[in-house]
Write an enzyme that holds these catalytic residues in place. Structure first.
Site, PDB file in Angstrom:
ATOM      1  N   GLU A   1     112.510 111.135 161.373  1.00 24.22           N
ATOM      2  CA  GLU A   1     112.858 109.742 161.398  1.00 24.22           C
ATOM      3  C   GLU A   1     111.678 108.758 161.764  1.00 24.22           C
ATOM      4  OE1 GLU A   1     116.172 106.819 163.165  1.00 24.22           O
ATOM      5  OE2 GLU A   1     115.620 108.365 164.225  1.00 24.22           O
TER       6      GLU A   1
ATOM      7  N   GLU B   1     129.831 102.991 167.304  1.00 19.91           N
ATOM      8  CA  GLU B   1     128.977 103.811 166.626  1.00 19.91           C
ATOM      9  C   GLU B   1     128.103 104.632 167.569  1.00 19.91           C
ATOM     10  OE1 GLU B   1     126.087 100.595 165.934  1.00 19.91           O
ATOM     11  OE2 GLU B   1     128.337 100.708 166.116  1.00 19.91           O
TER      12      GLU B   1
ATOM     13  N   SER C   1     124.487  92.400 159.697  1.00 19.61           N
ATOM     14  CA  SER C   1     123.513  92.393 158.598  1.00 19.61           C
ATOM     15  C   SER C   1     122.549  93.333 159.033  1.00 19.61           C
ATOM     16  CB  SER C   1     123.419  91.107 158.064  1.00 19.61           C
ATOM     17  OG  SER C   1     122.500  91.146 156.910  1.00 19.61           O
TER      18      SER C   1
ATOM     19  N   GLN D   1     113.147 128.575 162.036  1.00 20.42           N
ATOM     20  CA  GLN D   1     111.927 127.814 161.439  1.00 20.42           C
ATOM     21  C   GLN D   1     110.910 128.783 161.840  1.00 20.42           C
ATOM     22  OE1 GLN D   1     111.751 123.781 162.347  1.00 20.42           O
ATOM     23  NE2 GLN D   1     114.043 123.569 161.991  1.00 20.42           N
TER      24      GLN D   1
ATOM     25  N   ASP E   1     116.350  98.864 166.853  1.00 20.97           N
ATOM     26  CA  ASP E   1     117.453  99.214 168.107  1.00 20.97           C
ATOM     27  C   ASP E   1     116.691 100.401 168.482  1.00 20.97           C
ATOM     28  OD1 ASP E   1     118.342 100.163 165.455  1.00 20.97           O
ATOM     29  OD2 ASP E   1     120.052 100.624 166.022  1.00 20.97           O
TER      30      ASP E   1
ATOM     31  N   ASP F   1     110.123 134.377 164.037  1.00 22.79           N
ATOM     32  CA  ASP F   1     110.931 133.220 164.629  1.00 22.79           C
ATOM     33  C   ASP F   1     111.233 133.597 166.132  1.00 22.79           C
ATOM     34  OD1 ASP F   1     112.367 131.219 165.048  1.00 22.79           O
ATOM     35  OD2 ASP F   1     114.395 131.834 164.240  1.00 22.79           O
TER      36      ASP F   1
ATOM     37  N   ASP G   1     106.070 129.149 167.599  1.00 18.91           N
ATOM     38  CA  ASP G   1     106.578 130.660 167.651  1.00 18.91           C
ATOM     39  C   ASP G   1     105.266 131.415 167.901  1.00 18.91           C
ATOM     40  OD1 ASP G   1     109.155 130.558 166.675  1.00 18.91           O
ATOM     41  OD2 ASP G   1     108.530 129.677 164.831  1.00 18.91           O
TER      42      ASP G   1
END
Length: 769
Positions: free
Chosen positions: A676, A407, A339, A105, A461, A99, A110
């Site tokens: 994501e 937020e 919504s 990780q 968004d 690492d 690496d």
């Protein structure tokens, strides 16, 4: 979490049999077996007598200079290899040696030697074997961490878990680990986890739950939790009967989780209590139940046989519509006016189709709940102003909130506020505070934030496609989704409820407009719906989508600006929503496949929009995450389903393979990461864009992935034939795969690998005769 088993002593080690099918069982089963180490008779240096010794007790001086057995590195057996491992010491060694960037990780970035020597179990650690390469070393690090979860100090580890086919490994991790890692409940047991809100920037960070007006039993339950668990420091608030934008703004400084559905539960002592209905969160900083994320997560859950969890998420949506008036952006207090893209009807029908056929009456009774909620949501949210545009007949995203969305990151709107604060000689923070309090009135900012909140409601968004005009846009994606609502409601009423379904009276633009025209009539308490009226709504909306959004010359659908009364020109992959919903006719679908698909298909899947539509990127005009070059799971899934629906099988499998390749390659190269989103053009999850990337911040082993990314992998595998799945397991470049004549032959001749029926595409219910 699974209870940790009692530690097995090393002296009991290899006497235990190995677990069956070592490459497919989850960690909870694999490490619950006493599949560990055993005694060995050693001659310890300096002592002339042989004695039984626990190898873990040997000191460095005992082992450092011992001569290795001759041929100890020789591989002389075809028997499946198993390694004898000191968990903590091996973890320390691999991190120290491999690492090199210190992120806990093992990745392609690496620069260590990428090899570690392990002793085999059959020789009690004396025979050695090299474990090589990023993938096997990262898997080793993951397995060591999982072993620690179950209290293991020593482990006998099958090599098959280190060189496991990456497709099988990732799918197994999603099925057995990631869904559980993302599952939440709002009750006494789950409150501490769900109350954590990384987005809360207020000074008041105490865990807080808001209970809907009229839910007295639920309110009493949480007040009892507050008393019985003082260590939670829980604050319990009841919402007013009417939730106004002004009220929502007033509680922005004390944000909290919103209560969801609960069920009665009988304790062992016979007493009755409430339990929260479980749901899945996206992951990372998104630690609450989201609107459209939940639909895609439910698809993945159904593939993995998690029917009750998917059903519970539908129940939670019904609760939101009943008590908060809409399916929320997410169940936090600051989302009460907002919504998200509507998917409830398809979600409820997919769950309904998998309920036990023997319980037909119970299933029908259950379906009546979400069907009523979907009709209410359609009429009171999407067919009511300001979201409904009566002139075009299209619907728009629109949030009724006030002020700046709380937020976001602290500096997110600094570039917007700065010109206004400079003009008044104020700091950005001072100006923002006074603007939010209403002390400063600035119509230009009001308009900006109206559109900004609408973008957030759209789920996209953010993107230059919707920037600074979203509340005026009848997007093709929203209207395609509502067409699907209309068709689903019509078919459900027709085929399941005998063409007659009664609901309470729900007010919409239609009823209010009749009153304005002087046709005031006494409002009934209930309304009987028939399929004919809903099929007619679908026909009208389809006609409106074609009239305002279809561009014949360019062969795709665009958004429509209801204020300017013009068709937008931004090329977006959301054109394929019309194929998912079934509102594009065959000719338009074929035209999209020939003209639009080449614009969006890139090496890593389908890109959100075209580079030309996005425009030039500068310091003053940075990348937006829902634009080129980024690709997102919901766009991929919707497109696959749409392509398959119209019979474009080769395009389905090709675009699906590209996306699954992107996920698999990242999984192999970056210690099991499932993020994501991806840059599908430059093929990386390391993106320089607003909000960064979620799902990449973990140590040793990924435990959640990301909700809809997990789902896209499980759903996508259902489109892979055997040849493509083998290619995917070998991480073969998609451009090479689809240039190959062998692959073309495979695509023509091999059938799909079977998955549970109707996971990704619904069988059409019969139309009216």
């Amino acid at each position: 979490m699974t209870e940790k088993p009692t530690r097995i002593k090393m002296t009991d080690a290899l006497r235990m049999p190995p677990p069956p099918s070592t490459t497919v069982v989850p960690a909870s089963e694999y490490y619950a077996n006493a599949n560990y180490a055993r005694q060995r008779t050693l001659s310890v240096s300096g002592k002339g007598t042989a004695q039984t010794t626990d190898t873990s007790a040997l000191t460095d001086s005992d082992t450092k200079y011992r001569r290795q057995r001759r041929g100890s590195h020789d591989d002389k057996t075809i028997k499946p290899r198993r390694f004898l491992i000191d968990v903590e010491e091996t973890q320390r060694l691999i991190l120290e040696q491999e690492d090199t960037d210190g992120d806990f990780q093992i990745t392609v970035n690496d620069i260590g030697p990428k090899v570690i020597t392990l002793g085999t179990a059959d020789s009690a650690g004396f025979n050695k074997y090299d474990v090589r390469g990023t993938y096997m070393l990262s898997n080793l690090l993951q397995e060591l961490s999982l072993a620690q979860d179950y209290g293991r100090k020593y482990v006998v580890l099958d090599e098959a878990r280190l060189n496991e086919n990456p497709v099988d490994r990732l799918s197994r991790m999603i099925r057995h680990h990631f869904w559980d890692g993302l599952t939440r409940r709002i009750d006494a047991e789950g409150l501490e986890t769900i109350s954590n809100d990384p987005k809360n920037r207020s000074k008041n960070t105490a865990p807080r739950i808001y209970v809907p007006f009229g839910e007295q039993e639920v309110l009493d339950y949480y007040n009892n939790v507050k008393i019985s668990k003082p260590s939670l420091h829980l604050e319990v608030e009841q919402l007013p009967q009417e939730i106004t934008p002004k009220y929502v703004q007033s509680i922005n400084e004390k944000p909290g989780i919103l209560a969801l559905a609960m069920t009665k539960h009988i304790n062992e002592d016979g007493t009755e209590t409430l339990k929260g209905v479980p749901f899945v969160v996206p992951g990372g900083r998104f630690n609450e139940m989201y609107g459209w994320d939940s639909y895609f997560e439910a698809l993945g859950l159904l593939v993995d046989g998690r029917l009750e969890l998917a059903k519970g998420m539908v129940d939670n949506f019904v609760y939101e519509i009943q008590h908060y008036g809409k399916i929320l952006n997410a169940n936090r207090s600051y989302y009460l006016t907002r919504s998200q893209p509507p998917f409830l009807t398809d979600m409820m029908l997919k769950v309904y189709d998998r309920l036990p056929p023997s319980l037909e009456a119970e299933n029908k009774h259950w379906l009546a709940g979400p069907l009523t909620a979907a009709i209410k949501e359609y009429l009171t949210v999407w067919l009511s102003e300001p979201r409904y545009d009566p002139e075009s007949g299209l619907s728009r995203f629109y949030s009724e909130g006030i002020g700046m969305p709380p937020e976001t990151e602290a500096t997110h709107f600094d570039h917007v506020i700065k010109p206004f604060s400079d003009a008044k000689g104020m700091s950005i923070n001072e100006y923002s505070k006074m603007y939010n309090e209403g002390t400063i009135i600035e119509p230009e900012l009001d308009t900006y934030f109206k559109h900004d909140r609408a973008v957030r409601e759209s789920g996209h968004d953010t993107t230059y496609r919707l920037d600074n005009h979203c509340a005026d846009i009848g997007t093709v994606d929203l209207n395609a989704l509502l067409y699907k609502y209309e068709i689903d409601i019509a078919e459900t009423i027709h085929t399941i409820f005998g063409d007659s379904f009664e609901t309470p009276f729900f007010e919409s633009y239609e009823t209010r407009s009749r009153e304005k025209d002087g046709e005031k009539e006494e409002r009934p308490k209930t309304v009987v719906h028939t399929s004919a009226e809903w099929f007619e709504r679908a026909r009208i909306r389809q006609e409106k989508i074609d009239r305002y959004c279809w561009n014949e010359e360019r062969g795709m659908y665009f958004d429509y600006n209801t204020r300017l009364k013009t068709m937008d020109t931004y090329e977006s992959v959301t054109t394929f929503y019309t194929m998912w919903a079934g509102c594009a006719d065959r000719r338009k679908a074929e035209k999209m496949m020939s003209k639009a698909l080449p614009l969006f298909e890139v090496k890593g899947g389908l890109v959100s929009g075209t580079e030309s539509s996005r425009g030039f990127i500068t310091l003053a005009r940075p990348n937006r995450q829902w634009d080129f070059p980024f690709g997102w799971a919901p766009h991929q899934i919707i497109s696959w389903i749409g392509f398959e629906r119209y019979g474009f099988h080769e395009e389905t499998r090709r675009t699906c393979y590209r996306w699954l390749y992107t996920i698999t390659k990242s999984f192999v190269d970056f210690n099991g990461v499932v993020p994501e989103k991806f840059d599908v053009v430059n093929m990386t999850h390391k993106v320089q864009v607003e909000y960064g990337n979620v799902g990449v911040d973990f140590k040793f082993v990924p435990r959640e992935g990301f909700g809809w990314m997990n789902a896209s992998y499980q759903v996508g595998l259902g489109y892979m034939d055997r040849g493509l799945r083998r290619a995917l397991g070998a991480v073969m470049d998609p451009n090479k795969v689809f240039q190959s004549e062998l692959c073309k032959k495979t695509l023509d001749n091999q059938s799909f690998v079977e998955q549970p029926p109707d996971v990704t595409t619904r069988l059409f219910r019969p139309h009216r005769t």
